[in-house]
Design a protein around this motif. Sequence first.
Motif, mmCIF file in Angstrom:
data_model
loop_
_atom_site.group_PDB
_atom_site.id
_atom_site.type_symbol
_atom_site.label_atom_id
_atom_site.label_comp_id
_atom_site.label_asym_id
_atom_site.label_seq_id
_atom_site.Cartn_x
_atom_site.Cartn_y
_atom_site.Cartn_z
ATOM 1 N N VAL A 185 0.833 -1.203 0.000
ATOM 2 C CA VAL A 185 0.000 0.000 0.000
ATOM 3 C C VAL A 185 0.868 1.254 0.000
ATOM 4 N N THR A 266 -2.044 -3.398 -5.254
ATOM 5 C CA THR A 266 -2.839 -2.525 -4.387
ATOM 6 C C THR A 266 -4.244 -2.359 -4.938
ATOM 7 N N GLY A 333 -5.033 5.067 1.397
ATOM 8 C CA GLY A 333 -4.129 3.941 1.663
ATOM 9 C C GLY A 333 -4.285 3.403 3.072
ATOM 10 N N LEU A 336 -7.381 1.335 3.418
ATOM 11 C CA LEU A 336 -7.195 0.005 2.844
ATOM 12 C C LEU A 336 -6.424 -0.896 3.811
#
Length: 457
Positions: A185, A266, A333, A336
């Motif tokens: 990430v 990603t 990010g 996630l």
Amino acid sequence: MQVALVGLGVMGKNLALNLIEKGLNLVAYDKNPDAGEDLLSLAKKEGFAERLHIVSDLSDMVRRLETPRSILLLVPAGELVDKVCSELIEAGVDINDIIVDCGNSNYKDGIARKLKYQNKFEFATMGISGGAEGARHGPAMMASGSEGGWERIIPFFEKVAASHNGESCFARVGQSASGHFVKMVHNGIEYALMQLIAEVYHLLRLGCGKSNDEIAALFDTWSEGELNSYLLSISSHILKLNSSDNTPIVDLIDNKVGAKGTGLWTAQNALELGIAVPSLVAAVQARHLTNTQDTHAALEMTYAAKQPAKVDIDLEELRKAFHLASLLCYRQGLALIKGASRSHQWKVDLAKTLQTWRAGCIIRADYLDQIAEGNGFIDGLNDEVIALRNIAADAVRSGLAFPVLAATQTYYATLTTPSNGHLVQAQRDYFGEHGIKTHEGETCHLTDLTHIDAKVR
């Protein structure tokens, strides 16, 4: 403290020198004998060759190591990692030893390997960022795995990693293979930030007619304040470079952008987890678009060239828009990472993750403190929100491409303004009877709410 390292390529060689310089005794191996000789030569020049032992095979490496053993792998991701692990088992590693994959492996491979080798040795993962320079002088290190094997080597890695305000940029961020997920990430954020800076450059260069020197000067001014970052600084430096005939170096470079796969991973994992990271996905697709002519769909993606339009941009508004867009790339990010952590029960610590990014890595930036404050900080950036709207609109009017800028504005707008999803869900129910949910929480169909004589055919 004694550590072994397998793989003496660019990253391995520089990390080895860093390890030795920080006081560790290193046993090193590479299947290419020249790589070992090169490392030994460099160690001699720097005056600490007495702490380095180059071995000719893995059996010799295992014999030389004190137990319990700590072995780092810096070999290409994929089958080679398993090949080396199998050879180390044959060489005599045991269940008390820890082997750490420090390459750019897919985290799913790390999960599988942890299970595969659980009765042979402790398998752990660590993402390393900072390139060759970082590996040599202090990288960001994102480790993961159970605490057992890490306990004996954490104090040394805290010295090897970069530091920020006296705190190490090494951390065991979570369990299992979360270190490689975090590094993946990190790279996805890196893709987005690089593309965002390129889009600001593009808008100023072709949309506003600014010179490379003028844009570099603007980036330098931004770097004097809260926007200071490694990527902005190197972008400014690149724009100042000229060839021997005084041609800007950036104007001599082909427009095709390469990639090694972590950005794609990603995007894929975000889609699989159902967590929206449109800025990060747009950056990956932006690279794909630069390589259109190399794909099997080249003919179908070739259109007549168009001229962009000139636009007037308020530079202070552009700075504010860039500031907010940058923060939102990081926040996507982190969302996630947290979503994956909950899904896999990794217990990833976001504060520790951000600490590893504060120095040594590619996405280090002075505004990480603002990111650490969470969404509440962004909610207070009212002027920046208006600026992002205006700059995104101006950019689109130029006719140029701004995939990350546009995706970031769309991301924030979708989360902060009324959605249009109700019509899409109504469409799904109309043709596929997928159901709808009313504001009262009732699940039903359009036909439960109104009489439809006949549907459109």
